[in-house]
Design a protein around this motif. Structure first.
Motif, PDB file in Angstrom:
ATOM      1  N   LYS A  95       1.859  -4.633  -6.970  1.00 40.54           N
ATOM      2  CA  LYS A  95       0.727  -3.764  -7.306  1.00 40.54           C
ATOM      3  C   LYS A  95      -0.273  -4.495  -8.201  1.00 40.54           C
ATOM      4  O   LYS A  95      -1.485  -4.355  -8.035  1.00 40.54           O
ATOM      5  CB  LYS A  95       1.198  -2.472  -7.976  1.00 40.54           C
ATOM      6  CG  LYS A  95       2.062  -1.598  -7.095  1.00 40.54           C
ATOM      7  CD  LYS A  95       1.306  -1.147  -5.862  1.00 40.54           C
ATOM      8  CE  LYS A  95       2.204  -0.278  -4.994  1.00 40.54           C
ATOM      9  NZ  LYS A  95       1.567   0.070  -3.733  1.00 40.54           N
ATOM     10  N   LEU A  96       0.219  -5.275  -9.162  1.00 37.40           N
ATOM     11  CA  LEU A  96      -0.678  -6.038 -10.029  1.00 37.40           C
ATOM     12  C   LEU A  96      -1.458  -7.082  -9.231  1.00 37.40           C
ATOM     13  O   LEU A  96      -2.645  -7.317  -9.497  1.00 37.40           O
ATOM     14  CB  LEU A  96       0.104  -6.713 -11.162  1.00 37.40           C
ATOM     15  CG  LEU A  96       0.596  -5.781 -12.265  1.00 37.40           C
ATOM     16  CD1 LEU A  96       1.462  -6.542 -13.249  1.00 37.40           C
ATOM     17  CD2 LEU A  96      -0.570  -5.131 -12.981  1.00 37.40           C
ATOM     18  N   SER A  97      -0.806  -7.675  -8.258  1.00 33.83           N
ATOM     19  CA  SER A  97      -1.489  -8.634  -7.392  1.00 33.83           C
ATOM     20  C   SER A  97      -2.601  -7.939  -6.610  1.00 33.83           C
ATOM     21  O   SER A  97      -3.701  -8.488  -6.460  1.00 33.83           O
ATOM     22  CB  SER A  97      -0.488  -9.285  -6.435  1.00 33.83           C
ATOM     23  OG  SER A  97      -1.131 -10.199  -5.584  1.00 33.83           O
ATOM     24  N   ASP A  98      -2.325  -6.738  -6.115  1.00 34.51           N
ATOM     25  CA  ASP A  98      -3.340  -5.970  -5.402  1.00 34.51           C
ATOM     26  C   ASP A  98      -4.520  -5.656  -6.315  1.00 34.51           C
ATOM     27  O   ASP A  98      -5.680  -5.736  -5.895  1.00 34.51           O
ATOM     28  CB  ASP A  98      -2.756  -4.658  -4.854  1.00 34.51           C
ATOM     29  CG  ASP A  98      -1.754  -4.883  -3.734  1.00 34.51           C
ATOM     30  OD1 ASP A  98      -1.704  -5.995  -3.176  1.00 34.51           O
ATOM     31  OD2 ASP A  98      -1.000  -3.921  -3.430  1.00 34.51           O
TER      32      ASP A  98
ATOM     33  N   ASP B 235      -6.598  -8.777  -6.863  1.00 33.10           N
ATOM     34  CA  ASP B 235      -7.430  -9.028  -5.686  1.00 33.10           C
ATOM     35  C   ASP B 235      -8.635  -8.088  -5.658  1.00 33.10           C
ATOM     36  O   ASP B 235      -9.747  -8.513  -5.343  1.00 33.10           O
ATOM     37  CB  ASP B 235      -6.609  -8.864  -4.405  1.00 33.10           C
ATOM     38  CG  ASP B 235      -5.581  -9.966  -4.201  1.00 33.10           C
ATOM     39  OD1 ASP B 235      -5.706 -11.024  -4.863  1.00 33.10           O
ATOM     40  OD2 ASP B 235      -4.655  -9.757  -3.389  1.00 33.10           O
ATOM     41  N   ALA B 236      -8.412  -6.816  -5.975  1.00 34.75           N
ATOM     42  CA  ALA B 236      -9.507  -5.848  -5.982  1.00 34.75           C
ATOM     43  C   ALA B 236     -10.553  -6.213  -7.026  1.00 34.75           C
ATOM     44  O   ALA B 236     -11.764  -6.099  -6.773  1.00 34.75           O
ATOM     45  CB  ALA B 236      -8.956  -4.440  -6.233  1.00 34.75           C
ATOM     46  N   ILE B 237     -10.129  -6.662  -8.182  1.00 30.77           N
ATOM     47  CA  ILE B 237     -11.065  -7.077  -9.237  1.00 30.77           C
ATOM     48  C   ILE B 237     -11.833  -8.323  -8.795  1.00 30.77           C
ATOM     49  O   ILE B 237     -13.049  -8.415  -8.981  1.00 30.77           O
ATOM     50  CB  ILE B 237     -10.326  -7.321 -10.569  1.00 30.77           C
ATOM     51  CG1 ILE B 237      -9.816  -5.992 -11.136  1.00 30.77           C
ATOM     52  CG2 ILE B 237     -11.225  -8.025 -11.573  1.00 30.77           C
ATOM     53  CD1 ILE B 237      -8.898  -6.132 -12.322  1.00 30.77           C
ATOM     54  N   PHE B 238     -11.136  -9.258  -8.181  1.00 29.57           N
ATOM     55  CA  PHE B 238     -11.789 -10.479  -7.699  1.00 29.57           C
ATOM     56  C   PHE B 238     -12.883 -10.143  -6.680  1.00 29.57           C
ATOM     57  O   PHE B 238     -13.944 -10.751  -6.666  1.00 29.57           O
ATOM     58  CB  PHE B 238     -10.752 -11.427  -7.093  1.00 29.57           C
ATOM     59  CG  PHE B 238     -11.334 -12.709  -6.583  1.00 29.57           C
ATOM     60  CD1 PHE B 238     -11.766 -13.694  -7.462  1.00 29.57           C
ATOM     61  CD2 PHE B 238     -11.470 -12.928  -5.223  1.00 29.57           C
ATOM     62  CE1 PHE B 238     -12.314 -14.888  -6.993  1.00 29.57           C
ATOM     63  CE2 PHE B 238     -12.020 -14.109  -4.743  1.00 29.57           C
ATOM     64  CZ  PHE B 238     -12.441 -15.082  -5.634  1.00 29.57           C
TER      65      PHE B 238
END
Length: 84
Positions: A65-68, A71-74
């Motif tokens: 979830k943190l990786s997701d 990615d969303a912030i990026f």
């Protein structure tokens, strides 16, 4: 790991499941005391393995979830003249 205390209702359900398992799968009747004793044994001797597996699964899910989120912030990043 601290000792896990089940409520009376939870313990009654678990003990009922132990008694049902012994009856249906092993064709053996065990009493309330024996089922509670077995539950206590499983909790003390084996419970940590299940508890740790739950923690590992929670860590893995959180990491995904943190990786997701990363990615969303990026993807929100706006182009600039700055170089990374």
């Amino acid at each position: 790991m601290s000792h896990i205390d089940f409520s009376k209702a939870e313990k009654a359900i678990i003990v009922g499941k132990i008694k049902l398992y012994f009856s249906e799968e092993l064709n053996h009747q065990i009493g309330q005391f024996d089922a509670e004793f077995l539950l206590d044994f499983i909790g003390q001797e084996i419970g940590s393995y299940f508890y740790n597996r739950g923690l590992y699964d929670a860590q893995s899910t959180l990491s995904e979830k943190l990786s997701d989120i990363q990615d969303a912030i990026f993807q929100l990043e706006q182009p600039t003249d700055f170089k990374k």
